[in-house]
Design an enzyme around this catalytic site. Sequence first.
Site, PDB file in Angstrom:
ATOM      1  N   ASP A  62     132.184  69.582  10.730  1.00 12.29           N
ATOM      2  CA  ASP A  62     131.670  70.937  10.789  1.00 12.29           C
ATOM      3  C   ASP A  62     130.766  71.141   9.576  1.00 12.29           C
ATOM      4  O   ASP A  62     130.629  70.254   8.715  1.00 12.29           O
ATOM      5  CB  ASP A  62     132.838  71.943  10.817  1.00 12.29           C
ATOM      6  CG  ASP A  62     132.447  73.250  11.469  1.00 12.29           C
ATOM      7  OD1 ASP A  62     133.314  73.916  12.039  1.00 12.29           O
ATOM      8  OD2 ASP A  62     131.241  73.601  11.414  1.00 12.29           O
ATOM      9  N   GLU A 111     134.058  83.843  13.214  1.00  8.20           N
ATOM     10  CA  GLU A 111     134.853  83.090  12.243  1.00  8.20           C
ATOM     11  C   GLU A 111     135.681  83.999  11.342  1.00  8.20           C
ATOM     12  O   GLU A 111     136.278  84.958  11.819  1.00  8.20           O
ATOM     13  CB  GLU A 111     133.919  82.148  11.473  1.00  8.20           C
ATOM     14  CG  GLU A 111     133.206  81.183  12.428  1.00  8.20           C
ATOM     15  CD  GLU A 111     132.533  80.028  11.726  1.00  8.20           C
ATOM     16  OE1 GLU A 111     131.327  79.823  11.930  1.00  8.20           O
ATOM     17  OE2 GLU A 111     133.226  79.319  10.966  1.00  8.20           O
TER      18      GLU A 111
END
Length: 602
Positions: free
Chosen positions: A285, A491
């Site tokens: 990521d 997120e």
Amino acid sequence: LNMLYKDPNQPMNTRIKVLMDQMTLEEKIGQMAQIDRRAATPEIMRDYSIGSLLSGGGSVPREQATAEEWMDMVNGFQTGSLSSRLGIPMIYGIDAVHGHNNVYKATIFPHNVGLGATRDNDLVKRIGAATALEARATGIPYVFAPCIAVCRDPRWGRCYESYSEDPKIVQDMTEIIPGLQGDIPPNSPKGVPYVGGNTKVAACAKHYVGDGGTTKGINMNNTVTNWHELLSIHMPPYYNSIIKGVSTVMVSYSSLNGVKMHANHQLVTKFLKGTLRFRGFVISDWQGIDKITYPQHANYTYSVLTGINAGIDMVMVPLNHTEFIDTLTSLVNNNFVPISRIDDAVRRILGVKFSMGLFENPMADHSLVDQLGSQAHRDLAREAVRKSLVLLKNGENTDNPVLPLPKKASKILVAGSHANNLGFQCGGWTITWQGQGGNDQTVGTTIFNGISTAVHPSTEIAYSESPDEDFVKSNNFSYAVVVVGEPPYAESAGDNSNLTIPQQGLDTIKNVCGNVKCVVVLVSGRPLVIQPYLKHIDALVAAWLPGTEGNGVADVLFGDYVFTGKSSRTWFKTVDQLPMNVGDSHYDPLFPIGYGLTTEPV
Ligand SMILES: OC[C@@H]1[C@@H](O)[C@H](O)[C@@H](O)c2nc(-c3ccccc3)cn21
């Protein structure tokens, strides 16, 4: 130079071997780097043999860039890559997680929590195919989707990116992968990366593994579990994804029993590549290896060492390519990272690029430009909205249903913060990373637009974002539709421990539903606290995050289509029950997973 690797008639393994035998260590390590377009130039792509580019959330050529402008940008970088010594094409990746969501005028589909409620894997496969076409319309052959997280706690800011708390529903929805990548031909081997030509894209099963199981749903935090639970709750969607030929897997920021997934050799190499025999490439990521240490980037040498040795093949660096390349080169030259690890990574990366035909078709196909936001895709998204709606309450008893609403009425009220707000109904990961309110971010139809079009011409409609009680009382409304919910988030910004409806929405519910028959439509990424208000609400619809085709809501409210959605999540009574999932001994929901009333066709 032995150019045999450019011959598409050669077996893939021959092409890989011939190419790799000629690659320098720098060129191999360059292929393992993915950088954001903001840190890239065609010269950098050429000189460092950079393997991949990405658009992070909101990273666009310019505001409201057209498909042509996207293609020109991608082609500009690709031309740089192709002018390198070996001419290895770069692969451009982007988050197309509910349609091609970074791109102006793209079709925005319901987020995964709503797709899970459809229980329709064929629909989800068709959404994958449409998303692939829209990505290719901008010259992009690789998307960081699907998120196959099994969200076990709605306090998690990414719960809407998860199809369900039930791994079986998530497994079913991996049908989006053949939608995105194409169906593996009958005589082709299963479990190896497959992309069927330039109307399809490479997909990315994410985030490996246990991203949806962190303590209290805290994003990027620690998932405490045992092997049995891991393999029965969080791992199953990876079995299906790999069988269906998913080309890449992205590693989770989260930790597993205290071990960072980005440093987890046992799970990434021994289990995913060994036991599950995943043959595509594993990507980190964004700054995922930097976050192996706390504070992040505190010891980048250690980050690169443990991330690469854990089995990560491509690193989403994404800004400082020289630091990554220099650090890894030094680690290899000093025998901390074996060349065999580098060769495994490069073999996997080249395998995906060869198998998807990137060497043969590295440039964007301008013939696909009209696919972006096409009417056919918007119609598909509207179908998805219809099928995602979950009817939680419909009057006090079945004899007097409130829905479907009559199209013909003297005067109706449409109210609420989310009634006429395209940005709110799309949610996070829309045009920008976090998403934002308003009606000028992109092109679509609000829920209010849809209602206005659906009702009989003689019906008078009043719209008010937050009406006070006098306004409601002084008008003789036949009924009201109140659309409220959560603001957009993505997120960690979405981590939330109280899960209450924002006060403005509660005020509107009180002012309206206390004085006229009301249908509340909740626009949210997850179940919210609703029990205390239920008695004042005549009908309640969970719309999740429907996307740009808000007219799908009206289609069902007025009975053009019946409600079929079944909640893909447990609806709690209070947050102190959390985490609470189907199967738990203390299972005491307001509405259980699978709940959803139906209506009669008009
Ligand atoms: O957009 C690329 C990836 C995406 O695919 C992943 O699902 C997601 O975890 C993610 N977070 C960031 C990101 C987070 C904080 C700051 C900057 C970027 C970047 N990304």
